[in-house]
Write an enzyme that holds these catalytic residues in place. Structure first.
Site, mmCIF file in Angstrom:
data_model
loop_
_atom_site.group_PDB
_atom_site.id
_atom_site.type_symbol
_atom_site.label_atom_id
_atom_site.label_comp_id
_atom_site.label_asym_id
_atom_site.label_seq_id
_atom_site.Cartn_x
_atom_site.Cartn_y
_atom_site.Cartn_z
ATOM 1 C CG ASP A 1 -5.325 -0.190 -3.968
ATOM 2 O OD1 ASP A 1 -4.338 0.222 -4.602
ATOM 3 O OD2 ASP A 1 -5.376 -1.317 -3.436
ATOM 4 C CG ASP B 1 -1.008 -6.527 -10.430
ATOM 5 O OD1 ASP B 1 -0.415 -5.888 -9.551
ATOM 6 O OD2 ASP B 1 -1.977 -6.065 -11.071
#
Length: 270
Positions: free
Chosen positions: A11, A130
């Protein structure tokens, strides 16, 4: 039997690799390019880079590091973050990425999936999802803008319905990020992944929850996913990739050998 993939996830925020817990409270892990090179040498089959605030900041992924990564690693890598057009995707692919991944932009404009498929081919198009389990409704719900706590919001989609939708539009691969499990290291959400596997006809990558080697064995054997993505267990040195692959192989999970882009598992196709 197809070989399974081990995929470290990096990330990225403000040019640094970070890691949070359930998409919150991110800490800095290190610089992008050295970490990418480290994981490639450590035996990773593929890498995924998420510019986690690109979509919520209404910008495309910072491309300055993409070409540098392509120069130092010899394994496939995927880039995600604010890709809203075929032009955005094209620039990232031209810089050396093998795949592009879209998440929130696909929810805002599902037709983008069709466009990317038609221009660059299904093999390049990854859809990140997600997914949050809502105990009150007993439903899996799709969220967007999860890289920014202030802007995170529930979409109109339930997870299984969105899986079917993106497949119909040309998705080549799906990464299911199980939000409830993210960063807590208590295991992948095998129950949800099995439900998704039943309707998912393209490669499915599990994300969220890895804490020990047994969790990888469980998700491959019980949910039949094609790859397992993890971050904190690799960033913090909790799991060694070579040891992980050796244990998976001993448990009957077909893994790739360490030969970069030409890697193959013994007796199986890559």
């Amino acid at each position: 039997m197809l070989a399974k993939r081990i995929i470290p996830c990096l990330d990225v925020r403000d040019g640094k690799v970070v890691k949070g817990v359930q998409f919150r409270n991110h800490e800095i892990i290190g610089d992008i390019v050295p970490l990418a090179e480290q994981y490639a040498k450590a035996g990773a089959d593929e890498l995924v880079f998420y510019d986690i605030t690109a979509s919520s900041d209404a910008r495309v992924v910072d491309k300055s590091w993409v070409s540098r990564i392509a120069q130092v690693i010899d394994i496939p890598f995927c880039v995600a973050g604010g890709i809203k057009s075929i032009e955005d995707a094209g620039r990232i692919l031209e810089m050396g990425a093998d795949k592009i991944s879209i998440n929130s932009p696909a929810l805002n404009n599902p037709e983008l999936i069709n466009q990317l498929h038609d221009v660059y081919g299904q093999q390049c198009v990854v859809i990140g999802i997600d997914s949050f389990y809502n105990e009150a409704t007993d439903q899996y719900e799709v969220y967007k803008f999860t890289g920014d706590e202030a802007r995170t919001q529930k979409s109109q989609w339930q997870t299984i319905d969105w899986i079917k939708e993106v497949q119909s539009r040309g998705a080549g691969e799906i990464v299911l990020n199980c939000m409830n499990q993210d960063g807590v290291r208590k295991g992948y959400d095998v129950k949800q992944l099995k439900a998704v596997r039943d309707v998912c006809e393209v490669p499915l990558i599990a994300s969220g929850g890895a804490g020990e080697i047994a969790h990888f064995t469980d998700v491959f054997q019980q949910a039949d996913v094609d790859g397992a993505l993890a971050a904190s267990v690799f960033h913090k040195g909790i799991i060694n990739i070579d040891e992980l692959k050796a244990e998976l192989t001993s448990n009957g999970v077909a893994m790739r050998k360490r030969h970069g882009l030409t890697a193959q598992a013994e007796g199986v196709n890559p």
